[in-house]
Design an enzyme around this catalytic site. Structure first.
Site, mmCIF file in Angstrom:
data_model
loop_
_atom_site.group_PDB
_atom_site.id
_atom_site.type_symbol
_atom_site.label_atom_id
_atom_site.label_comp_id
_atom_site.label_asym_id
_atom_site.label_seq_id
_atom_site.Cartn_x
_atom_site.Cartn_y
_atom_site.Cartn_z
ATOM 1 N N ASP A 516 -12.103 -4.054 3.218
ATOM 2 C CA ASP A 516 -12.628 -2.784 3.732
ATOM 3 C C ASP A 516 -12.208 -1.666 2.765
ATOM 4 O O ASP A 516 -11.430 -1.900 1.826
ATOM 5 C CB ASP A 516 -12.025 -2.564 5.127
ATOM 6 C CG ASP A 516 -12.698 -1.451 5.898
ATOM 7 O OD1 ASP A 516 -13.720 -0.904 5.434
ATOM 8 O OD2 ASP A 516 -12.210 -1.107 6.992
ATOM 9 N N ASP A 603 -18.871 2.066 9.880
ATOM 10 C CA ASP A 603 -18.378 2.670 11.119
ATOM 11 C C ASP A 603 -19.479 3.401 11.863
ATOM 12 O O ASP A 603 -19.643 4.613 11.752
ATOM 13 C CB ASP A 603 -17.210 3.594 10.793
ATOM 14 C CG ASP A 603 -16.074 2.825 10.137
ATOM 15 O OD1 ASP A 603 -16.078 1.580 10.228
ATOM 16 O OD2 ASP A 603 -15.196 3.447 9.531
#
Ligand SMILES: *[C@@H]1O[C@H](CO)[C@@H](O)[C@H](O)[C@H]1NC(C)=O
Ligand SMILES: *[C@@H]1O[C@H](CO)[C@@H](O)[C@H](O)[C@H]1NC(C)=O
Length: 931
Positions: A516, A603
């Site tokens: 990530d 996100d």
């Protein structure tokens, strides 16, 4: 996870504001080169090809290109460039334009291509009247006009399919030496006047950030025209429609990998990924271009059929012809390096792109199951309880995920030993049920004395440097952090070795990796990323000093994440001596990402708009080579109400990467935490996925063979049907299932487009086997349990219908083959089986069969008889939908066996079920029907 962290989340929650802070991210006007280049529309291109310099050798034409100052009477050559045109296999040409003699080498993107592209033949057919005509071995031609320079690419019919520099926007800004002004220079002197540079040439500012731009301006640009095109697609990652919009009255599409907090919908803003491939489609042909550049890039699009383009301009430019799309790539640095892919069909051009950048390798099978994630499962007891609850509620799951909190205070390759004291035992408990663990490893490294990764990286010089050559320090999850410079082979080697089981205790072959924050995300950096003047490793070469001794982050930015996942992939291969297939999830993407990792759309939030965006975003990514795509099911921020959660699981069950994930501040939402009626719907959605895991696995295997997307836009299979060109809420799995997830709240019906009218295609509702004739849009009634999915008449889909805890435990379960008949009473399909996790399939340890049905016989035939895999799986049921004239008897022939089979008729006597044929799927068989 998100940069501005809890404080901002809490703050926003309190004041009720939600959404992106646009001030953190540049508009075109705030990005020096975009502002400079966007208005650049000369009447006539300054670029000229010197016909005397042309050499054709092998598959390459090389020639000198010059820019001339046309404003003076006598033409003065301003700059010299080296042009290379290469003919490549599979209908592809490559154009490279670099300075003939740059001050120092310009950056050439390194990892996007899957090795050196293979050459095709190139013949110079003619060189007359200032024009060159060339042809490849397939008869596709290139016409080069020397002055002004223009390239026309002709398809096999001799029609112009792609034009470069039609709009004269080809540009390579030459590198120059910075002249320091001295006091004794006479500002009135004409020569000095030339040196007065435009503001921003040697430095730029954005908010409080200063970019030192040591090389000055070095932008590149080219315009591309697609005659006859109705729509263009590609250049993910953006949240707007799959078919790209005209950008004239707004911002261009931006590609610059960024961690955008609460990214917005229907936007051309840059987010986490950038894949600079663009496709143009119309009823005549499909073509594409791949802009091979890893720097910040903006793309303008003008679709002449679009209402926003003034019709007088349409007439002027296209001679009244409406179909045409123009695009223009502008990048901050690099060279002009463009691949032109001449199609001719959508499948051709998607394949041509993966021929260049590689296909996704066969994933480990478990990764096609359901993934359960959260920031964070807080300790071993939590993991255990989540794991056990799946069993208690009869919901299959293959993977539990651990976000950053599993580490010892954000130090990767360590465990928080208070919360995770027995990681090896925790993993063993999961694997006992065929489940796996995925843990996160980010590229930022905590700057803490005594942390071995940090100390080793400092000692061995493995970090990215700042503009002055000192180790760069930024702010990320651990606080003060530095970033591994994967461009340095020593850093890649060191990082890859950290994945060895002895170096990362508690891990095993069943622990996989999530990369990530690899845009990279830097909380205190410009646009939440690394300053562009940071320095990356460059291999030592002659004259390796000063600006020639490093690459700046600006050159490599969009491929930084790709270098990380490549290193992760290497480490995961090495830890098992190349025995097991790694699973990696990445947030940052670039061209070529598919060779190493799956990706997700970052996100998102628990809103219907994000559910809608997930479908079109993954469609766009799949067309750009990255089929293994999904979104956080349920939404990362905020809490999904039962209806949204249900619809998201139902949609996710039919997306390649199927993972629920949520923010640390949100209410817990594992499927059993909803009311029983909702839990039942979520269970049903997950079970539908498991019934099709073998089908998905077969599709991914076939992707490795043909390079086309696993999840497809309708126009790939129905390229002449104009209605399909703009459909992005519906898609195909392979060429067999059509999925139209319910993406809207409170609806009792949805409009579904069923393609294939001209070929009398039938689409069978997978729940009822009811056949619908393809006739464009029809209205499908839905209730909360209904997911509109249709199987194409003419296809056979393998299913597994026994419920287990994980896909691994289903390995030997029996199959149901669903045969959906076309108007001719035929159908075909395929099935791929192997051990699901090793590379043994590369040594012929697999079964790949073609299955076909005709009224008189059904056959199951291994495509490669030399390939064998001993599986106990067998066929327990064959469902034949759409049968008009049922056979009286059926007999199975397999090896020495010949047995009569039992059949029953169902529905309106149009569904025939063969019970327990008990055929093995390891060898060939035939069923003969008698009437
Ligand atoms: C593993 O499972 C056993 C048996 O259920 C349990 O007692 C033990 O606590 C588990 N270990 C971990 C680390 O979760
Ligand atoms: C049926 O067969 C005919 C003749 O082979 C073929 O032209 C047609 O496309 C087929 N129809 C379908 C729906 O496959």
């Amino acid at each position: 996870m998100k940069p501005l962290g809890l404080l901002l989340v809490v703050l926003l929650a309190i004041i009720g504001v939600y959404g992106v802070d646009r001030n953190n991210f540049k508009s075109c006007d705030q990005s020096g080169f975009c502002k400079r280049l966007r208005p650049f529309k000369p009447e006539k291109s300054q670029y000229t090809l010197n016909l005397d310099s042309v050499i054709v050798h092998g598959n390459v034409l090389s020639a000198e290109v010059t820019t001339v100052n046309t404003e003076t009477e006598k033409k003065i050559t301003l700059w010299r460039y080296a042009l290379k045109l290469s003919a490549l296999v599979d209908g592809t040409f490559r154009i490279e334009l670099d300075e003939a003699d740059p001050l120092y080498p310009r950056y050439r993107t390194q990892l996007a291509l899957n090795g050196e592209p293979k050459a095709d033949g190139l013949k110079l057919i003619s060189n007359e009247n200032g024009k060159l005509t060339l042809s490849n071995n397939q008869g596709q031609k290139v016409l080069i006009t020397s002055e002004p320079l223009k390239f026309e690419f002709l398809d096999k019919n001799g029609d112009v399919a792609v034009v470069l520099n039609e709009n004269s926007q080809l540009l390579v800004e030459p590198l120059r030496v910075r002249k320091e002004r001295t006091d004794d220079e006479d500002p009135g002197n004409a020569e000095n006047a030339i040196e007065v540079e435009e503001e921003g040439t040697w430095s730029e500012n954005f908010k409080s950030h200063h970019d030192s731009k040591p090389r000055g301006n070095e932008a590149v640009s080219v315009d591309v025209t697609f005659p006859d095109a109705d729509q263009v697609y590609g250049i993910p990652e953006h949240t707007d429609k799959f078919a790209l919009s005209t950008t004239t009255s707004g911002e261009p599409y931006r590609m610059y990998n960024l961690d955008v907090f609460e990214y917005e919908l229907d936007s051309r803003m840059a987010i986490y990924g950038a894949v600079p491939v663009l496709y143009a489609h119309g009823s005549k042909r499909t073509v594409g271009v791949f802009w091979h550049n890893s720097a910040e890039t903006w793309v303008d699009v003008v679709n002449y059929a679009d209402g926003t383009v003034v019709s007088s301009l349409v007439n002027l430019v296209t001679g009244g012809q409406k179909r045409r799309v123009d695009a223009r790539f502008m990048s901050e640095s690099g060279i002009v390096d463009l691949f032109v892919m001449l199609g001719n069909t959508p499948a051709d051009v998607f394949r041509q792109y993966t021929t260049l950048t590689g296909v996704a390798p066969l994933p480990p099978k478990f990764s096609l199951g359901y993934h359960q994630s959260r920031w964070n499962y807080v300790d071993e007891a939590d993991v255990r309880s989540v794991d056990e609850n799946f069993d208690a509620h009869d919901i299959p799951a293959d993977v539990i995920w651990l976000d950053i909190e599993y580490t010892d205070r954000k130090k990767y390759f360590t465990w928080d030993l208070e919360k995770f004291a027995h990681p090896a035992e925790m993993v063993a408990n999961l694997t006992a049920k065929g489940r796996r663990l995925v843990v996160i490893i980010d590229p930022h490294i905590k700057r803490e004395a005594g942390y071995f990764v940090h100390e080793d990286a400092m000692e061995q010089g493995l970090y990215v440097k700042d503009k002055d050559g000192n180790v760069y320090e930024g702010w990320c999850w651990p606080g003060s952090s530095s970033y591994l410079d994967f461009f340095n082979p020593a850093a890649t080697k060191y990082y890859a070795e950290r994945f060895r089981f002895e170096n990362f205790p508690g891990t095993s072959k069943d622990v996989h990796i999530w990369n990530d924050m690899n845009e990279p995300s830097v909380f205190n950096g410009p646009e939440i990323t690394m300053p562009k003047d940071c320095r990356h490793y460059k291999p030592p070469q002659d004259g390796h000093d000063g600006l020639a001794s490093f690459w700046e982050h600006r050159h490599v930015h969009n491929e930084y994440g790709l270098w990380q996942i490549r290193a992760t992939h290497l480490g995961m291969l090495e830890r098992s001596d190349n025995k097991y297939r790694p699973f990696i999830l990445t947030r940052s993407t670039f061209a070529g990402t598919q060779r190493y990792a799956a990706m997700w759309t970052g996100d998102n939030a628990a809103e219907w708009g994000f559910l809608q965006a997930s479908t079109r975003m993954c469609l766009s990514l799949a067309a750009a080579g990255i089929s293994f795509c999904g979104s956080d099911v349920g939404g990362f921020f905020k809490y999904p109400e039962p209806e949204l959660m249900t619809r998201w699981y139902q949609a996710g069950a039919y997306q390649a990467f199927f993972r629920a994930h949520s923010h640390i501040e949100t209410k817990r939402r594992e499927p059993w935490l909803y009311e029983a009626s909702t839990t039942a719907l979520l269970r049903d959605a997950v079970r539908r996925r498991y019934a099709l895991v073998d089908f998905w696995y077969t599709l991914f295997y076939e992707h490795t063979l043909d390079g086309t997307p696993v999840t497809r836009p309708l126009f790939q299979e129905y390229p002449k049907e104009e209605d399909t060109y703009t459909i992005d809420d519906e898609y195909l799995l392979g060429d067999k299932l059509l999925v139209r997830p319910v993406l809207e709240p409170g609806v009792k019906s949805v409009k579904v487009y069923l393609p294939g009218r001209d070929t009398n295609t039938l689409w069978y509702d997978v729940d009822s086997y009811q056949a619908h004739k393809a006739n464009g849009y029809f209205t499908q009634e839905v209730n909360i349990a209904k997911i509109p999915v249709y199987q194409r008449g003419g296809s056979i889909v393998p299913r597994k219908e026994r419920v287990r805890r994980s896909s691994t435990l289903m390995a030997n379960d029996p199959f149901t083959f669903v045969v959906a008949l076309d108007a001719n009473n035929t159908a075909s399909g395929s099935l791929y089986i192997d051990d699901g996790e090793t590379y043994d399939y590369q040594n012929n340890k697999y079964v790949y069969s073609k299955i076909s049905y005709e009224p008189n016989r059904m056959s199951y035939t291994l495509v490669n008889p030399a390939a064998q895999y001993s599986t106990r799986a067998w066929v327990e049921r064959i469902v034949i939908a759409g049968i008009r004239n049922p056979p009286k008897s059926a007999r199975l022939l397999q090896g020495d066996r010949s047995s009569a089979l039992q059949m029953t008729l169902h529905r309106g006597n149009d569904v025939l079920v063969i019970r327990k044929p008990a055929a093995s799927v390891a060898t060939d068989w035939t069923i003969e029907f008698a009437y």
